[in-house]
Design an enzyme around this catalytic site. Structure first.
Site, short mmCIF file in Angstrom:
data_model
loop_
_atom_site.label_atom_id
_atom_site.label_comp_id
_atom_site.label_asym_id
_atom_site.label_seq_id
_atom_site.Cartn_x
_atom_site.Cartn_y
_atom_site.Cartn_z
N HIS A 236 -30.38 105.85 86.15
CA HIS A 236 -30.49 104.42 86.46
C HIS A 236 -31.17 104.17 87.81
O HIS A 236 -30.95 103.14 88.44
CB HIS A 236 -29.12 103.75 86.42
CG HIS A 236 -28.36 104.06 85.17
ND1 HIS A 236 -28.78 103.68 83.91
CD2 HIS A 236 -27.22 104.76 84.97
CE1 HIS A 236 -27.92 104.11 83.02
NE2 HIS A 236 -26.96 104.78 83.62
N GLU A 276 -34.32 91.25 89.51
CA GLU A 276 -34.47 92.28 88.48
C GLU A 276 -34.03 91.73 87.13
O GLU A 276 -32.98 91.10 87.01
CB GLU A 276 -33.63 93.51 88.84
CG GLU A 276 -34.09 94.18 90.12
CD GLU A 276 -33.38 95.51 90.39
OE1 GLU A 276 -33.95 96.33 91.12
OE2 GLU A 276 -32.25 95.72 89.89
N ASN A 291 -32.09 91.80 94.50
CA ASN A 291 -32.05 92.64 95.70
C ASN A 291 -32.57 91.81 96.87
O ASN A 291 -33.74 91.43 96.90
CB ASN A 291 -32.88 93.91 95.50
CG ASN A 291 -32.22 94.86 94.51
OD1 ASN A 291 -30.99 94.92 94.44
ND2 ASN A 291 -33.01 95.58 93.76
N ARG A 293 -33.70 91.95 99.85
CA ARG A 293 -34.32 92.78 100.88
C ARG A 293 -35.70 93.20 100.40
O ARG A 293 -36.08 92.90 99.27
CB ARG A 293 -33.48 94.03 101.09
CG ARG A 293 -33.25 94.76 99.75
CD ARG A 293 -32.66 96.14 99.92
NE ARG A 293 -32.10 96.65 98.68
CZ ARG A 293 -32.78 97.29 97.74
NH1 ARG A 293 -34.08 97.47 97.88
NH2 ARG A 293 -32.18 97.74 96.66
#
Ligand code: ADP
Ligand code: ADP
Ligand code: MG
Length: 504
Positions: A236, A276, A291, A293
């Site tokens: 993953h 995502e 995410n 960042r």
């Protein structure tokens, strides 16, 4: 407000990458380093450097109070967190702001809102962003999980609410396997994130990981810079990324982009971030996580969209308006990134250690290398074993792929096991060349595993190590000093130790 001096709360390739942007912007950079990193590349690349503690990350790169004290001591006006470490800690981001420093990242509240996957899912549902069917209830008993899994339909995925880095994830194919999966995921999540909470999602079989890069300024403007396909994953975690994603047309890009922009708006996002999604074989897409960042794979977007995301992060942190509108951005050509890791692909992708006798990155038109190591450096046990990111750009996907294969073949890493041959086997695979592999492909097809285990290959490695040791001991003929850091010495390494003789 223009920024003038930045503490980079990170190490390795991403610290070096951020320092490059600082140099271009006229911002002075301050590196922090642990006892293990005194001679690391990010220390050499910085204008100033400060010891931040002992080798274990907890005693150095994760010691937020110490990092902030160092930023003040060195007269910094901002902190860039990179990725990993404290980059997604709302408490650290808030402490930076409270210390009167500018945080080169999203508002702490946005980090917090997206930090726990179950809470992010609830927010996204409200914002109309499509979600994978799932079940979350922190107080549910086993019976409730079993009922929910039956309703969702197997296979289901157990995921850690506080997850990251592919940890705390289990795929479950039957009710019999669910209790043990819940237990082991909870244990792993508690150890990795200090939070044992888990939830269920429908496991999307043969799904693709497609993510959208967003940029938001402090004045309410949010745009997206298209997608990256990060479906080539082991455990993953991503190993090869590309942009644009094969088979994604303008209409789907616009739809996924709009969902990502809506996600960013929903949490008051400012700065660079990534939403995502998992794309089903039927063409539906669902939110996985945001995410908050800079992403490891940001360079493929930079090459295809002609932007410098780190410079834009600084511009946004200074309060500048986005220099681009959505209508002005369009992809050009194709880019790939390979993550070159010190790891044993044949041995379950376990991290490897060693001293780099030789590291010769590729250099060619359309090839970019973001690296945090050099010949002579030691790869230890304390940090992520990423050696370098090799990134290529070309007009077409096929040309870019050929360019990447050539670049990897000319890459020399002696002194530690790497996943280089695994990457080459992956890129050489007809399914990868065709485009559109799914997230389970590497494991299902056992891609690259046999190639790496070949005894011939090990024998060749030993020969190369001996060659490197000999090259190390001999001063380069007719060339200046024999320092191992002297780039000219690389030319004395015999040609067979570099190119094709090293391939599978
Ligand atoms: P990306 O999508 O940018 O690759 P990852 O989730 O793989 O993001 O994480 C980026 C980096 O941060 C990797 O080096 C990964 O090992 C590290 N990382 C991310 N989250 C965690 C976490 N919760 N615990 C440990 N390492 C993490
Ligand atoms: P992390 O924070 O560890 O990155 P993600 O939610 O992004 O966690 O999941 C990591 C990877 O696991 C994804 O990139 C994808 O390959 C896979 N994955 C996650 N959720 C699903 C799902 N519901 N169905 C199929 N694959 C999934
Ligand atoms: Mg993820």
């Amino acid at each position: 407000m223009p920024l003038s001096k930045c503490l980079i709360a990170n190490r390795g390739e991403i610290a070096v990458r951020i320092m490059r942007a600082c140099r271009e912007l006229g911002i002075r950079s301050v590196a922090v380093y642990s006892d293990a990193d005194a001679h690391a590349q990010h220390v050499l690349a910085a204008d100033e450097a400060a010891l931040c503690g002992a080798a274990p990350a907890r005693a150095s790169y994760l010691d937020g109070a110490r990092l902030i004290a160092l930023a003040r001591e060195h007269g910094c006006d901002c902190v860039h967190p990179g990725y990993g470490f404290l980059s997604e800690s709302p408490a650290f981001a808030q402490a930076v702001v409270d210390a009167g420093l500018v945080w080169v990242g999203p508002p702490p509240a946005a980090i917090r809102a997206m930090g726990v996957k179950t809470e992010a899912r609830a927010l996204m549902a409200e914002a109309g962003v499509p979600l994978v069917p799932g079940f979350q209830d922190d107080h549910a008993d086993l019976r409730a999980y079993l009922t929910a899994a039956e309703r969702i339909g197997y296979p289901v995925m157990v995921k850690a609410a506080g997850g990251g880095g592919g940890k705390g994830i289990r795929i479950v194919h039957s009710p019999e396997a669910l209790p043990e999966a819940l237990e082991s995921a909870r244990r792993e999540a508690a150890a990795a994130f200090g939070d044992p909470r888990v939830f269920l999602e429908k496991y999307i079989t043969r799904g693709r990981h497609i993510e959208i890069q967003v940029l938001a300024d402090a004045h309410g403007a949010v745009i997206h810079l298209g997608e990256r396909d990060c479906s080539a994953q082991r455990r993953h975690q991503k190993v090869v990324e590309e942009a644009p994603a094969p088979g994604i047309d303008d209409a789907r890009r616009a739809a996924m982009g709009a969902a990502a922009v809506a996600a960013a708006h929903a949490v008051g996002y400012v700065n660079a971030g990534t939403v995502e999604f998992i794309l089903t074989p039927d063409g539906d897409f669902y939110f996985l996580e945001m995410n908050t960042r800079l992403q490891v794979e940001h360079p493929v977007t930079e090459l295809v969209y002609g932007v410098d995301l780190v410079r834009l992060q600084f511009a946004i942190a200074e309060g500048q308006a986005l220099p681009l509108t959505q209508a002005e951005v369009a992809p050009h050509g194709h880019a790939f990134e390979c993550r070159l890791y010190a790891e044993d692909a044949a041995g379950g992708f376990l991290p490897a250690t060693g001293t780099l006798l030789r590291f010769v990155p590729p250099s060619a038109p359309g090839v970019r290398v973001d690296s945090g190591v050099a010949s002579g450096d030691t790869i230890g046990i304390h940090y992520d074993p990423l050696l370098a990111k090799i990134i290529v750009h070309d007009r077409t996907r096929a040309d870019a792929l050929a360019r990447m294969c050539a670049a990897l073949r000319e890459t020399v890493v002696l002194g530690t096991t790497t996943n280089r041959d695994f990457l080459l086997a992956l890129l050489d695979h007809p399914a990868f060349a065709a485009g559109g592999v799914d997230t389970g492909w590497i494991e299902r097809e056992q891609v690259g595993v046999l190639a790496d285990a070949s005894p011939d290959d090990h024998a060749r490695r030993v020969r190369l190590l001996i060659a490197a040791a000999v090259a190390e001991a001999m001063p380069p003929v007719g060339m200046g000093r024999a320092s191992s850091a002297d780039a000219s010495q690389e030319r004395t390494l015999s040609p067979w130790a570099r190119g094709d003789s090293f391939r599978l």
